[in-house]
Design a protein around this motif. Structure first.
Motif, short mmCIF file in Angstrom:
data_model
loop_
_atom_site.label_atom_id
_atom_site.label_comp_id
_atom_site.label_asym_id
_atom_site.label_seq_id
_atom_site.Cartn_x
_atom_site.Cartn_y
_atom_site.Cartn_z
N MET A 249 5.81 5.61 0.51
CA MET A 249 5.50 4.34 1.35
C MET A 249 3.55 3.80 1.33
SD MET A 249 5.23 3.95 6.13
CE MET A 249 3.73 4.94 5.47
N ALA A 384 9.29 8.42 4.03
CA ALA A 384 8.09 8.01 4.64
C ALA A 384 6.81 9.38 3.70
CB ALA A 384 7.84 7.38 5.73
N HIS A 444 5.35 -0.72 5.33
CA HIS A 444 5.43 0.86 6.68
C HIS A 444 6.05 0.24 7.73
CE1 HIS A 444 2.30 0.09 8.85
NE2 HIS A 444 0.83 -0.62 8.03
N CYS A 447 7.42 3.20 10.22
CA CYS A 447 7.22 4.32 9.39
C CYS A 447 8.56 5.33 10.07
CB CYS A 447 6.07 5.45 9.74
SG CYS A 447 4.41 5.03 8.90
N PHE A 452 13.15 4.13 2.87
CA PHE A 452 12.25 3.66 1.91
C PHE A 452 13.07 4.36 0.27
CE2 PHE A 452 9.38 3.76 4.90
CZ PHE A 452 8.94 2.55 5.12
#
Length: 769
Positions: A249, A384, A444, A447, A452
């Motif tokens: 990330m 992440a 992002h 988060c 991801f």
């Protein structure tokens, strides 16, 4: 659960009278249709493999060759010069066949061998023709006789109606530059960045490497280039991406934005329905290989290998290195909303769900009041944070039971969808800052609300705005960009919405709802999740973004300067950086190498001696506009030459990278290579290409323009700059940097880019709009 009952095809009970079997005809029909759908796909892939395998010929050409040979046999002619007779002498089972039948079979066998030989000859000639790149170095609009003849031959041997992968076997291999050329070009690139003493020291290291260790490492690279399809790509994927142990990330992933000024519908479920359906239409075209291969000047094909892993692909964490898992035909997507995960099936009755049906599925998820179970809300933050804790947690807590089944549903999904709970886009009293928030939300988010590791995550915001976050290891940005352009155009111009903002079309009320995934996350795993979340949030909170459209002028006015738009912008970025920091820095501009088989990227070192000379002239009040303009011309010509070198396999950075990998395999140290690869990229830049401009009618729909996409900075004290050239009158920039760095400020640098662009245009006495 309703979905569990729908999945049961038959039930049976045991009684004193025997076994009573109850068959569900509805469920059996679904089984039949699903199997039929799978077999159609398999047969389609088999057909496509055959058609691609014989390209640039076609299956019909075999009929022509065979017919010609049989006709010659009928007229008592022997075009095989006795080979057909030889085949007939060794024909197995000839005693059971009549003489005419033997003659026909042997003629067909010869025709097939002749046809295959012609295909191999055509491919070899086409590969040789595609290895010529002299056309790139000719002045625009001035084509030499050699290039005209070459282009005519390419058109003759390139075949007709190519499928997506038709040219793969005809593309040349990426060449390995000579050690001497790479050393010379490297020293030229760093000369403006080093003092005289530093340059003398680096030149001595380079000479020593060129005459000692370099040739030994080069021999192994040459050997690999003869054996492998591409001497760079597999090592690049493994060592640059999959072996990285830090968060992907911000550091690796990138994003793409929605239309800048238009939101087709404010209803998130409807936007998700149309967008997912458009993506699935693209996947169908991809699986059928009906997407046309990208061509330069409509003639020269680019490699299509990266498309193969677009769907059903996930980056799986490992302790020392990650791996890429690819599922060829996933029939569901994974959806995340408000911390809850769902499995959404894409097919019903052997067909794709329609947009209105997909909208109902997403609305069901949005309306579901079920809270996330403990640990589920922040579960995605594992993807992440750092890779090693995620790999250990995956092995320890997700290897069996509900967690394994639910994780497989996520990782084996066609792609990932996040129904975001925030609103983004040009909203609020400060639209400029709103675009900055929009960029950070895509890169992002919070988060813990994107997976991801998936090849890409489609993000739908609460106000109907959307975007994409993409994982980088499996492919480069133009591949995802091609899908994104198709999705935006299909959503807005083909599918559309009704007057109330809902998806058009009918729906089947009997489609089962999405299945909520079940998790049992122990306290120890929750602690690991929170640790990854802290790491990710620290990274996200330190990211500064500035996204802005530049409306004063665009490609149309730059072309009037008789200058490459990309070179114009790159020189402007160099000027802006010098004004921002008072110094020059090593600059990375991404260039593709897809003229070669399995090509990915190469680096254009945009900070050159020529660009620095021009920047110094711009900062020197004693210089006249004519002197500055002359230096600008030299700088842009140099940039274009560097870009052409990178595209044609004569770049230096991938060569250095592979030499370093070989040195590690051999267990030898090179001070020169260590120093070269440790140099920070103070500027990392990339142009987002518009690849399917024909999908967008900017004349009649000027507001339907995408804002492009962006990425995080490569260096802690540097900038990341992405830009897109849209139509004739608009440029959009995405600038990123670290808040913690005292040297950088994204908004300050954005202001310098604006002023630099205007100052360059002023050299030509052309005013902006």
């Amino acid at each position: 659960m309703a979905e569990a009952h729908q999945a049961v095809a038959f039930q049976f009970t045991v009684s004193p009278e025997g076994i009573d079997v109850h068959l569900s005809h509805v469920a059996l029909k679904q089984v039949y249709l699903s199997g039929l759908h799978s077999w159609k796909k398999r047969l389609g892939r088999l057909r496509n493999s055959f058609v691609t395998g014989v390209y640039p010929a076609s299956p019909a050409s075999w009929v022509f060759v065979a017919g010609t040979i049989l006709l010659a046999q009928f007229w008592r002619l022997d075009p095989s010069m006795g080979l057909i007779g030889k085949i007939q002498e060794h024909l197995p089972g000839r005693g059971c066949l009549s003489e005419p039948t033997q003659a026909v079979l042997c003629a067909l066998a010869f025709a097939t061998v002749l046809w295959l030989a012609l295909i191999l000859t055509m491919r070899s000639i086409l590969k040789l023709l595609l290895s010529y790149h002299g056309w790139m170095y000719e002045a625009h609009g001035k084509m030499s006789h050699t290039t005209k003849v070459w282009l005519a031959l390419v058109k003759i041997f390139a075949g007709r109606k190519p499928m997506l992968y038709s040219y793969q076997a005809c593309l040349p291999r990426l060449p390995v530059p000579t050690i001497h050329d790479t050393m010379q070009r490297y020293l030229e690139s760093v000369r403006p960045l080093l003092s005289d003493l530093q340059f003398q020291r680096m030149a001595a290291l380079a000479r020593d490497f060129e005459h000692s260790l370099g040739p030994r490492l080069q021999w192994y690279l040459k050997l690999k280039s003869w054996w492998a399809s591409n001497y760079v790509s597999d090592w690049w994927e493994e060592y640059v991406y999959l072996r990285g142990r830090g968060p992907i990330m911000v550091n690796s992933n990138y994003y793409a934005m929605d239309f800048l000024y238009v939101t087709p519908t404010p209803i998130p479920a409807a936007r998700a329905g149309n967008a997912v359906y458009a993506i699935l239409l693209y996947r169908r075209l991809l699986s059928q290989e009906k997407i046309k291969p990208l061509m330069i000047q409509g003639t020269l094909p680019l490699c299509s290998a990266q498309y193969e892993r677009m769907f059903g692909t996930t980056r799986i964490p490992g302790l020392e290195a990650d791996r890429i898992q690819h599922v060829s035909d996933s029939k569901h997507i994974a959806v995340l909303h408000a911390g809850r995960f769902y499995r959404l099936r894409l097919y019903h009755s052997g067909r794709l769900l329609r947009p209105r049906e997909l909208q109902a599925q997403f609305q069901h998820i949005l309306d579901d009041p079920t809270p996330p179970v403990p640990g589920e809300e922040h579960l995605a933050s594992l993807t992440a944070g750092d890779r090693e804790p995620w790999a250990r947690a995956r092995r320890t807590y997700f290897g069996s039971g509900k967690n394994q089944q639910s994780l497989e549903a996520v990782e084996r999904a066609a792609f990932f969808v996040t129904l975001d709970t925030t609103e983004q886009g040009l909203t609020g009293p400060d639209p400029g800052r709103a675009l900055d928030r929009y960029a950070k939300a895509l890169l992002h988010g919070q988060c813990h609300d994107r997976w991801f590791d998936k090849s890409f995550t489609l993000i739908i915001f609460r106000n109907g705005k959307l975007g994409v976050n993409a994982e980088h290891s499996w492919a480069d940005a133009p591949i995802v960009g091609h899908l994104f352009e198709y999705m935006l155009a299909t959503d807005a111009f083909q599918l559309g919405y009704n007057a109330n903002g809902h998806c058009k079309g009918e729906m089947d009320p009997d489609i089962p709802p999405p299945q909520k995934l079940q998790w049992e996350i122990p306290e120890e795993c929750q602690q690991v999740i929170q640790g990854s979340l802290r790491v990710a949030r620290a990274l996200a909170d330190d990211l500064d973004f500035h996204t802005f459209p530049f409306k004063q002028f665009g490609k149309g006015l730059i072309k009037k300067c008789h200058t490459s738009p990309d070179a114009f912008i790159q020189i402007a970025i160099q000027l802006a950086h010098y004004r921002d920091k008072g110094k020059f820095c090593l600059t990375y501009e991404a260039s593709m190498t897809r003229l070669f088989r399995e090509g990915r990227t190469e680096t254009v070192r945009s900070c050159s001696i020529e660009s620095c000379n021009f920047v110094r002239a711009m900062m020197d009040p004693a210089q006249t506009p004519q002197q500055r303009l002359a230096l600008f011309r030299v700088a842009t010509e140099k940039h274009q030459a560097l870009y052409r070198r990178a595209m044609t396999g004569a770049g230096i950075d991938r060569h250095f990278f592979c030499l370093y990998v070989v040195s590690k395999y051999l267990g030898v140290d090179s001070p020169f290579l260590k120093e070269v690869l440790a140099e920070p990229w103070g500027l990392s830049t990339s142009q987002t290409p518009v690849q399917q401009i024909e999908l967008f009618d900017l004349k009649n729909h000027p507001d339907y323009i995408s804002c492009g996409g962006g990425f995080g900075p490569v260096d802690d004290n540097g900038y990341g700059v992405s830009y897109i050239i849209i139509g004739e009158d608009l440029l959009t920039f995405h600038v990123s940097c670290k808040i913690s760095s005292p040297q950088t400020d994204a908004h300050r640098f954005g202001a310098h880019i604006r002023s630099a662009l205007l100052d360059l245009l002023a050299l030509f006495s052309l005013g902006p709009k």
